[in-house]
Design an enzyme around this catalytic site. Structure first.
Site, short mmCIF file in Angstrom:
data_model
loop_
_atom_site.label_atom_id
_atom_site.label_comp_id
_atom_site.label_asym_id
_atom_site.label_seq_id
_atom_site.Cartn_x
_atom_site.Cartn_y
_atom_site.Cartn_z
N HIS A 15 -9.59 -18.24 9.07
CA HIS A 15 -8.29 -18.47 9.72
C HIS A 15 -8.56 -18.87 11.17
O HIS A 15 -9.20 -18.12 11.91
CB HIS A 15 -7.45 -17.19 9.67
CG HIS A 15 -7.14 -16.75 8.27
ND1 HIS A 15 -5.96 -17.07 7.64
CD2 HIS A 15 -7.87 -16.03 7.37
CE1 HIS A 15 -5.97 -16.56 6.41
NE2 HIS A 15 -7.13 -15.94 6.23
N GLU A 195 -7.82 -9.21 -3.16
CA GLU A 195 -8.39 -8.56 -1.98
C GLU A 195 -7.79 -7.15 -1.94
O GLU A 195 -8.42 -6.18 -2.31
CB GLU A 195 -8.06 -9.36 -0.71
CG GLU A 195 -8.59 -8.71 0.57
CD GLU A 195 -8.07 -9.40 1.84
OE1 GLU A 195 -8.66 -9.16 2.90
OE2 GLU A 195 -7.07 -10.15 1.78
N ASP A 273 -13.83 -15.37 7.32
CA ASP A 273 -12.44 -14.92 7.35
C ASP A 273 -11.84 -14.89 8.75
O ASP A 273 -11.13 -15.82 9.15
CB ASP A 273 -12.33 -13.55 6.67
CG ASP A 273 -10.94 -13.28 6.10
OD1 ASP A 273 -10.08 -14.17 6.12
OD2 ASP A 273 -10.70 -12.16 5.60
N ASP A 274 -12.09 -13.83 9.52
CA ASP A 274 -11.62 -13.69 10.91
C ASP A 274 -12.79 -13.15 11.72
O ASP A 274 -12.81 -11.97 12.10
CB ASP A 274 -10.42 -12.72 11.00
CG ASP A 274 -9.26 -13.16 10.10
OD1 ASP A 274 -8.58 -14.13 10.45
OD2 ASP A 274 -9.06 -12.51 9.06
#
Length: 335
Positions: A15, A195, A273-274
């Site tokens: 992201h 998830e 992801d982050d």
């Protein structure tokens, strides 16, 4: 003696707002007269303790990006970081809802991000693409509005559409129309599932959204028949082990099912992801998983090849990336 050949890497699940380095967030916060001390500690790290506080920290940090040039700086910074770790390709999720909250039009948001990717490419040769996401807990109308905006404002680097947000909110059936529109417009599609939601969330995403890629998808391991289906249908999982451990989906990397899924013939990719929120990078994901499960250079190359083959890019770009991958193998043989 030559330095060992680095494994070329590729990322499909990150992201962009969640990739913002704390020092960049602090710099822009000062520039815009904003206070981010509630989510950044004295050591320049994000502060959060559970999924709820993670989302709050994420939103506060995202709030410092106000202009197209802010977003250009963010994407250039992240893609340069990826390239420095040996990545040759990266896809990032972009959030038109975040752009709207910042008072930006979708078009100017995308143009800013694309400018940063192009600058990074000029310097490092890394390729990048953008995947616009709808947020499921904002509801069906919101997700359909996002896909209409993407289709109505085409950009060569926006090549995919995805679904993110709270898996427990909104059944995938509610978003089947949005995904049908995205497919008809030629966009690649992916959806977060498996998830925090179990195998049922994955089955619903496959049945109603007809995706060939899944964000996370790791909870499939709890259903033997589903694992077989993923392998049989060539569904590619965008696996984010560091994220899963940080958010408590698994207690430790050695208990993560990434290796079991791979052994069962499921197509696996590795992703961050982050990254700064979870204390990781794409390079760390490759090295920690390889070390934990004893993956060889060849195993890691297979992970990258899977990502490139599943990438939402044109065939000419894909072929160029595969040539770069093959040349790394030749370099290794020549050592």
């Amino acid at each position: 003696m030559n330095a060992p050949v680095t494994v070329p890497k590729a990322e499909l699940h990150c992201h962009i707002e969640g990739a913002a380095p704390p020092n960049l967030v602090k710099r822009l916060a000062n520039q815009h007269g904003m206070d981010v001390s509630s989510v950044l500690n004295g050591n320049g790290k994000y502060v959060w303790s559970d999924f709820t506080t993670f989302l709050k920290a994420y939103d506060v940090a995202s709030g410092v990006f106000k202009t197209p040039s802010d977003y250009a700086l963010l994407s250039e910074t992240y893609f340069r970081m990826l390239a420095a770790e040996g990545a040759i390709y990266g896809e990032v999720f972009i959030s038109p809802d975040h752009a709207q909250a910042a008072g930006l039009s979708y078009r100017s948001y995308v143009e800013g991000l694309a400018a940063g990717i192009e600058r990074a490419k000029d310097e490092t040769a890394i390729e990048g693409r953008l995947i616009a996401i709808g947020v499921r807990h904002f509801g069906t109308a919101s997700v359909e509005r996002v896909v209409k905006e993407v289709i109505g404002n085409p950009h060569p680097l926006v090549t995919g559409f995805g679904l993110a947000g709270d898996e427990r909110s909104g059944h995938p059936a509610n978003f089947s129309k949005a995904f049908r529109m995205a497919c008809e417009a030629g966009l690649g599609t992916t959806a977060h599932a498996g998830e925090f939601g179990g195998p049922d969330s994955i089955i619903a995403a496959l049945d109603f959204l007809r995706v060939k890629r899944l964000g996370h998808g790791v909870r499939a391991i709890e259903d033997k028949d589903l694992v077989k289906r993923l392998a049989d249908e060539d569904i590619v999982l965008e696996v984010c082990p560091g994220s899963n451990v940080s958010l408590g989906v698994y207690t430790h990397l050695r208990f993560h099912p990434v290796n079991l899924l791979r052994k069962e013939g499921v197509k696996i990719t590795l992703n961050s992801d982050d990254p700064p929120f979870f204390g990781t990078t794409l390079g760390k994901e490759y090295s920690s998983v390889a070390k934990t499960f004893g993956w060889s250079f060849e195993d890691q190359m297979t992970i990258t090849r899977t990502a490139i083959e599943a990438a939402f890019c044109d065939e000419a770009t894909r072929n160029r990336l595969l040539v770069r991958l093959d040349s790394a193998v030749e370099d290794r043989v020549g050592e």
